[in-house]
Design a protein around this motif. Structure first.
Motif, mmCIF file in Angstrom:
data_model
loop_
_atom_site.group_PDB
_atom_site.id
_atom_site.type_symbol
_atom_site.label_atom_id
_atom_site.label_comp_id
_atom_site.label_asym_id
_atom_site.label_seq_id
_atom_site.Cartn_x
_atom_site.Cartn_y
_atom_site.Cartn_z
ATOM 1 N N GLY A 673 34.269 36.091 35.376
ATOM 2 C CA GLY A 673 34.261 37.549 35.363
ATOM 3 C C GLY A 673 33.624 38.163 36.593
ATOM 4 N N ARG A 674 33.488 37.389 37.667
ATOM 5 C CA ARG A 674 32.862 37.897 38.897
ATOM 6 C C ARG A 674 33.965 38.427 39.813
ATOM 7 N N PHE A 675 34.582 39.527 39.371
ATOM 8 C CA PHE A 675 35.779 40.053 40.041
ATOM 9 C C PHE A 675 35.470 40.705 41.383
ATOM 10 N N CYS A 676 34.288 41.252 41.551
ATOM 11 C CA CYS A 676 33.930 41.872 42.837
ATOM 12 C C CYS A 676 33.939 40.816 43.942
ATOM 13 N N SER A 700 42.945 35.440 34.652
ATOM 14 C CA SER A 700 41.514 35.715 34.406
ATOM 15 C C SER A 700 41.295 37.142 33.921
ATOM 16 N N CYS A 701 42.084 38.084 34.454
ATOM 17 C CA CYS A 701 41.962 39.485 34.042
ATOM 18 C C CYS A 701 42.284 39.640 32.550
ATOM 19 N N ALA A 705 39.860 41.316 30.076
ATOM 20 C CA ALA A 705 40.416 42.660 29.855
ATOM 21 C C ALA A 705 40.168 43.595 31.036
ATOM 22 N N ASN A 706 40.327 43.056 32.257
ATOM 23 C CA ASN A 706 40.170 43.882 33.466
ATOM 24 C C ASN A 706 41.535 44.453 33.817
ATOM 25 N N VAL A 707 41.840 45.638 33.256
ATOM 26 C CA VAL A 707 43.186 46.215 33.359
ATOM 27 C C VAL A 707 43.513 46.626 34.786
ATOM 28 N N ARG A 711 46.552 45.081 36.853
ATOM 29 C CA ARG A 711 47.691 45.881 37.318
ATOM 30 C C ARG A 711 47.989 45.589 38.798
ATOM 31 N N ARG A 712 46.912 45.503 39.624
ATOM 32 C CA ARG A 712 47.094 45.208 41.059
ATOM 33 C C ARG A 712 47.716 43.823 41.248
ATOM 34 N N ALA A 713 47.172 42.844 40.498
ATOM 35 C CA ALA A 713 47.686 41.469 40.617
ATOM 36 C C ALA A 713 49.145 41.394 40.183
ATOM 37 N N ALA A 714 49.486 42.094 39.078
ATOM 38 C CA ALA A 714 50.858 42.069 38.568
ATOM 39 C C ALA A 714 51.818 42.719 39.558
ATOM 40 N N GLU A 715 51.423 43.818 40.171
ATOM 41 C CA GLU A 715 52.285 44.508 41.139
ATOM 42 C C GLU A 715 52.551 43.616 42.359
ATOM 43 N N GLU A 716 51.514 42.881 42.790
ATOM 44 C CA GLU A 716 51.714 41.938 43.900
ATOM 45 C C GLU A 716 52.707 40.854 43.507
ATOM 46 N N LEU A 717 52.609 40.391 42.250
ATOM 47 C CA LEU A 717 53.515 39.352 41.774
ATOM 48 C C LEU A 717 54.937 39.868 41.621
ATOM 49 N N PHE A 718 55.085 41.134 41.142
ATOM 50 C CA PHE A 718 56.426 41.716 41.033
ATOM 51 C C PHE A 718 57.087 41.761 42.408
ATOM 52 N N ARG A 719 56.251 41.986 43.439
ATOM 53 C CA ARG A 719 56.773 42.075 44.809
ATOM 54 C C ARG A 719 57.101 40.685 45.363
ATOM 55 N N LEU A 720 56.197 39.746 45.150
ATOM 56 C CA LEU A 720 56.337 38.415 45.760
ATOM 57 C C LEU A 720 57.278 37.493 45.003
ATOM 58 N N ASP A 721 57.275 37.598 43.670
ATOM 59 C CA ASP A 721 58.077 36.684 42.841
ATOM 60 C C ASP A 721 58.659 37.465 41.661
#
Length: 799
Positions: A673-676, A700-701, A705-707, A711-721
């Motif tokens: 949970g050390r997302f920073c 991990s999110c 529950a780090n929404v 969301r940022r990670a998912a958007e990058e994935l939608f773009r890349l794959d």
């Protein structure tokens, strides 16, 4: 009076023959013509024939022969011998055909010339015709025939002639015995060669030298050295040829081909060579150029370039061979710059590089990884040999530049250079490396045109190419069509099955291999252990372990590492550690497998301790070591330990962090949970556009529950794959777990709009009849992959 004059002239001619006095002989010829003796004295005419032949004047020999009014059998044999000596075999054959009568000398002269000039089949045909005409072979005949049989590796004919030699009592003749011995050594029949050697009443230096060469060729180096010691003890005259032969044996004894052995190994390999070197000096042969070159070659092949340098510097004369040996020696030790230096010195000294020089330079550059310089050398060759083509192709393959290797192979075909088995094997490996199935098919067709596709070496390459390109059916078809199969072909087929996730088939293939009496190698065992690991079949893995112990491969590092991997992946990590501790020899791979075994089984503390033990033992960690220990830290929540190890990679061990290492640390930080810290590392790392990183972070999110970050990670994935279902499902599940049903529905609709399909998962279980795989469908029913619509519980019970 005429008889005395003829005798005196004959004696004078003999003196001219002995001294090769061409002018004096011509004066005598003129005198004989003036006296008229030429036309009445056949003996004198024959002497003239012999004189011109000895002086290499074939035209005069032929004129004398044509003008002779009375020719006897000696005259015909003399002109036949003159043509054979001048290597004019067509003229010799024409004379032979015209001979009014022939004797054994006529046949021996022709057979010997044919065998000596590389026309061994013609020599044997002449020998058969000689027998058919009723002539008894002499020791000269049999020596030539044995030489031809050896060159053709015609054992059947050689054995037949051996029987004839015994029958007519020539088997004890020194000349025949040595020729017979050489024939058996060339055919690699060392048992027969030893028997032939023992049958020679008094072996000479030729006998011993032939035996040494034969034993060395069959890798019986110790026996070859013992043969030289016996020769020395027997007080047989040791000449420069014998010394050169034993130096060749000492070169084979060394392990300098890799160029990587240490000082102690080098000393051990050089001991016998140094002793022969001392004997050479004692016998006064140090100025013999051929022997000095053999000495250079021995030290170079044993990796002792310092001694080679010293000998080279003190040689009174050097040849192109000397320079070539030095260039090849530095090439073997991966020192292309030193090889280039010797090439430049060679040219400066006035020596012109030959084809061997170019091949050695090319090999030196390829082994040193200097492909650019190697290509320049290759391009400078006006007509590269097949060996040169193979060397540069091998260089591109080893460098991973498969595209250039394939391009060069096409150019080779345009130049009408006929490829051999090595060429096909290299280019098939390049096609496999690129996954280039169509290109591989074209190479397959080219191998069929060259009639090389049934060669075991090429067949193994074809099996590997089709397997790596996903066409195991074609690979199996090639395997089944082979009339002769070796262990390499079986290994290639097994590896092909395993590579295409057909591990059950690979295991069945391994069992079939053993039933057919083919002995498994280290590679066979490593492959089948990998299959057991992927099938999680501990029982089968244990059976293979037992067979490994029985076959004596238990101390092999390669096999041992595979055993550790198998036990670890089957969940028996304590068994893996027990075997690891028993291993007498470990390399980096062995340590990596054991550390990774702990990581896979969630025993991070033990993985870190083992990593520390590895460092203390002096074993240098590589990139894979750090992936293993960082994975262990991630899975066991050892975040701070993982960060400390990650930071030490480059600073303490000189290993550049790659994508896998960053992924392990991001995963470790995310799980904690050390997302920073994870985002800070993401922003400065060089692998931002790799979907793996974002997928790990998204997973991990979900746990924490780090929404916003999800969301940022998912958007990058939608773009890349965009067609990978995992990112959509993970994000939708995060929204659903928080009760954000509208957002979850929106992600599902986006997934539907982009036609992204979630693939079903698989599970398997082990039972007494083998492995059973199951697929989980959307209704949570388990479907047998062999029998549809069978309930999972019932399926397991029935088995």
């Amino acid at each position: 009076m005429e008889s005395k004059t003829s005798t005196k002239l004959a004696n004078l001619l003999q003196s001219c023959i002995d001294k090769k006095a061409h002018l004096a002989g011509k004066l005598l010829h003129a005198h004989i013509l003036r006296t008229g003796l030429f036309f009445i004295d056949t003996f004198l005419s024959n002497r003239l024939l012999e004189f011109y032949s000895k002086c290499g004047n074939m035209n005069s020999s032929r004129r004398v022969f044509d003008k002779m009014p009375r020719k006897d059998i000696y005259s015909w044999n003399a002109i036949l011998g003159a043509y054979c000596k001048a290597n004019k075999l067509e003229d010799a054959h024409a004379v032979f055909v015209q001979m009014p009568e022939r004797n054994t000398v006529s046949w021996n002269t022709l057979i010997s010339a044919l065998a000596r000039s590389g026309f061994e089949k013609n020599a044997l045909n002449a020998y058969y015709e000689m027998n058919w005409e009723g002539f008894m072979p002499t020791h000269f005949t049999l020596a030539s025939v044995f030489s031809a049989c050896g060159a053709l590796v015609d054992v059947e004919c050689g054995r037949g002639c051996h029987g004839i030699a015994i029958k007519i009592g020539l088997d004890k003749n020194m000349y025949v015995g040595n020729a017979l011995l050489c024939m058996y050594t060339k055919c690699r029949l060392m048992g027969d060669a030893i028997k032939a050697f023992e049958d020679i009443p008094e072996p000479n230096e030729v006998s011993f030298t032939a035996m040494m060469g034969g034993l060395a060729e069959t890798d019986e180096v110790e026996e070859a050295l013992k043969m030289f010691m016996l020769m020395h003890r027997s007080r047989i005259c040791i000449d420069s040829v014998s010394l050169s032969a034993v130096l060749g044996v000492c070169a084979r004894e060394g392990c300098g081909e890799s160029g990587l052995h240490d000082q102690c190994d080098r000393f051990s390999c050089n001991v016998h060579g140094q002793q022969v070197h001392g004997l050479t000096l004692k016998l006064g042969f140090e100025r013999d150029l051929h022997l000095s070159n053999s000495m250079l070659d021995m030290y170079a092949k044993n990796g002792d370039m310092e001694s080679s340098e010293m000998i080279f510097a003190n040689m009174p004369d050097v040849s192109v061979v000397s320079w070539n040996v030095m260039i090849a020696g530095y090439g073997q030790r991966y020192q292309s710059q030193k090889a280039i230096e010797y090439l430049q010195r060679m040219q400066y000294s006035g020596f012109k590089p030959d084809e061997v020089t170019n091949i050695n330079m090319l090999a030196a550059c390829v082994k040193s990884g200097d492909i650019e310089t190697g290509r320049k050398i290759f391009d400078s060759m006006s007509c590269p040999s097949l060996s040169s083509w193979n060397a540069i192709l091998s260089g591109y393959f080893q460098d991973g530049n498969h595209k250039e290797a394939i391009k060069l192979f096409r150019e080779m075909q345009f130049r009408h250079v006929q490829p051999d088995r090595t060429t096909f094997a290299i280019i098939l490996s390049s096609c496999a490396g690129m996954g280039l199935l169509e290109g591989g098919k074209q190479v397959h067709a080219a191998s069929q045109r060259a009639s090389s596709h049934m060669d075991i070496y090429v067949a193994s390459g074809l099996i590997g190419m089709y397997s790596k390109c996903g066409n195991t059916e074609m690979a199996k078809l090639i395997f089944d069509r082979m009339t002769e199969l070796d262990t390499v072909c079986w290994n290639s087929m097994m590896a092909g099955f395993s590579l295409n996730s057909l591990d059950k088939e690979a295991f069945i293939f391994f069992e079939e291999m053993r039933k057919k009496g083919i002995y498994p190698t280290q590679f066979s065992y490593a492959t089948v252990l990998s299959c057991c690991a992927k099938l999680s079949s501990l029982s089968q893995g244990r059976q293979v372990h037992g067979q490994i112990e029985k076959d004596g491969y238990i101390n092999d590092v390669f096999v041992g590492s595979a055993l550790i991997d198998m036990y670890s992946k089957c969940g028996y990590v304590d068994g893996a550690r027990q075997f690891f501790d028993m291993m007498s020899c470990k390399n980096t791979v062995t340590w990596n497998e054991m550390i990774y075994g702990y990581a896979q089984n969630g025993r991070g503390d033990e993985a870190v301790r083992l990593y520390e033990d590895m460092i203390k033992s002096g074993q240098r960690p590589d990139g894979i070591t750090f992936v293993a220990v960082l994975t262990a830290c991630s899975h066991s929540g050892l975040v701070d330990e993982g960060i400390e190890i990650f930071n030490s990679m480059q600073l303490e061990h000189g290993v550049e962090p790659l994508l896998d290492h960053y992924t392990c640390i991001i995963d470790s930080l995310g799980r904690a949970g050390r997302f920073c810290e994870a985002e800070a590392l993401l922003d400065k790392m060089p692998y931002k556009d790799d979907p793996i990183i974002w997928e790990v972070l998204l997973s991990s999110c979900r746990v924490h529950a780090n929404v916003s970050l999800a969301r940022r990670a998912a958007e990058e994935l939608f773009r890349l794959d965009p067609h990978n279902s995992a990112s959509y499902v993970l994000l939708a599940n995060i929204y659903a777990s928080l009760g954000r049903w509208d957002d979850a529905r929106a992600v599902r609709e986006l997934m539907s709009d982009k036609q992204v399909i979630k693939n079903p998962g698989y599970s398997w279980t082990e039972h007494k009849n083998g492995m059973q795989a199951f697929m989980v469908d959307d209704n949570l029913r388990m479907v047998d992959d062999e029998v549809e619509a069978v309930d999972a519980g019932t399926s397991c019970l029935n088995r």
